[in-house]
Design an enzyme around this catalytic site. Structure first.
Site, PDB file in Angstrom:
ATOM      1  N   CYS A  42       8.615  47.343 -32.746  1.00 55.80           N
ATOM      2  CA  CYS A  42       7.843  47.812 -31.823  1.00 55.80           C
ATOM      3  C   CYS A  42       6.309  47.246 -32.057  1.00 55.80           C
ATOM      4  CB  CYS A  42       7.898  49.129 -31.855  1.00 55.80           C
ATOM      5  SG  CYS A  42       6.942  49.818 -30.448  1.00 55.80           S
ATOM      6  N   ASP A  44       3.778  48.866 -31.412  1.00 53.60           N
ATOM      7  CA  ASP A  44       2.870  49.905 -31.910  1.00 53.60           C
ATOM      8  C   ASP A  44       1.902  49.249 -32.942  1.00 53.60           C
ATOM      9  OD1 ASP A  44       2.060  52.319 -33.044  1.00 53.60           O
ATOM     10  OD2 ASP A  44       3.081  53.153 -31.582  1.00 53.60           O
ATOM     11  N   ARG A  46       0.532  50.992 -35.366  1.00 55.59           N
ATOM     12  CA  ARG A  46       0.797  51.906 -36.458  1.00 55.59           C
ATOM     13  C   ARG A  46       1.930  51.531 -37.352  1.00 55.59           C
ATOM     14  NH1 ARG A  46       0.942  57.297 -33.025  1.00 55.59           N
ATOM     15  NH2 ARG A  46       2.419  55.616 -31.767  1.00 55.59           N
ATOM     16  N   HIS A  98      10.768  53.419 -34.110  1.00 51.79           N
ATOM     17  CA  HIS A  98       9.828  54.494 -34.698  1.00 51.79           C
ATOM     18  C   HIS A  98       9.834  55.861 -34.073  1.00 51.79           C
ATOM     19  CE1 HIS A  98       6.000  54.186 -32.283  1.00 51.79           C
ATOM     20  NE2 HIS A  98       6.692  52.832 -32.099  1.00 51.79           N
ATOM     21  N   CYS A 101       7.864  57.225 -30.618  1.00 51.04           N
ATOM     22  CA  CYS A 101       7.472  55.734 -29.671  1.00 51.04           C
ATOM     23  C   CYS A 101       7.184  55.782 -28.211  1.00 51.04           C
ATOM     24  CB  CYS A 101       8.884  54.768 -29.814  1.00 51.04           C
ATOM     25  SG  CYS A 101       8.585  53.256 -29.095  1.00 51.04           S
TER      26      CYS A 101
HETATM   27 CO    CO Z   1       6.867  52.072 -30.213  1.00 49.82          CO
END
Ligand code: CO
Length: 212
Positions: A42, A44, A46, A98, A101
């Site tokens: 992803c 993302d 993080r 994750h 999400c």
């Molecule tokens: Co995500």
């Protein structure tokens, strides 16, 4: 100082530190990359693949998009996949999603977000195929997190359904496919799915019978 200047400053410090630790570090990487892993994760911020696995430059070939999808018409993903499998000859492909999400959470709502609706549609399809199981869960968090797991498993199957992977399975008995989920709460990765080369597909209609 502008916020982005910090990135450039940190980059200088990092490059210097690397050479101090290992004078040949950059020289070795200039001419060749030979990563063993393709990571599909992803976007993302993080979930940085190399930091959470403590891998170094040159070790992981990386493709990231919203909600770690493997969409069979996505030329970007397919180009990465073909290059990784046929040229870099990666041994493992890891789809790592994750918990928490945002992409999956958005897909589980009925809200329109504009053009990203088209992308999230792929996750809604995963929900539709598993709606009874997901609807039976009592909280929204549980529902989102289960859809996150099912989405990862579905993307691993999408990989196995490509002619790129099936051809490599037939010719070279690789790559091994993995479905992993990362937990933002404790920083740990759990294995959800493990698909060694030449595992029979659950739906044989996706198995090509004329690959050489
Ligand atoms: Co995500």
């Amino acid at each position: 100082m502008n916020t982005y200047d910090r990135l450039l400053l940190e980059n200088k410090a990092w490059a210097k530190e690397k050479v101090v630790e290992d004078p040949q570090f950059f020289e070795r990487l200039v001419n060749v990359q030979r990563p063993e892993f393709l990571w599909i994760g992803c976007s993302d911020s993080r979930v940085p693949p190399d930091q959470i696995t403590q891998t170094q430059p040159g070790e992981i070939f990386i493709h990231r998009n919203i909600a770690n999808l493997v969409v069979h018409t996505d030329l970007n993903m397919l180009s990465v996949l073909q290059y990784a499998v046929e040229v870099l000859e990666v041994k493992h492909i890891i789809v790592c999603g994750h918990y928490g999400c945002g992409g999956v959470k958005a897909a589980l709502s009925r809200h329109s977000y504009g053009i990203i609706n088209k992308w999230l549609r792929n996750i809604k399809d995963v929900y539709r195929l598993n709606s009874a199981e997901i609807d039976a869960l009592s909280t929204e968090d549980e529902q989102v997190n289960r859809l996150i797991e099912l989405n990862i498993q579905s993307q691993v199957l999408n990989l196995a359904e490509t002619s790129i992977v099936q051809t490599a399975w037939k010719r070279h008995n690789r790559p091994h496919l993995h479905g992993w989920v990362y937990d933002l709460h404790d920083g740990l990765i759990r294995t959800l799915m493990d698909m060694p080369a030449n595992t029979p597909l659950p739906y044989p209609i996706y198995q090509f019978d004329n690959l050489v």
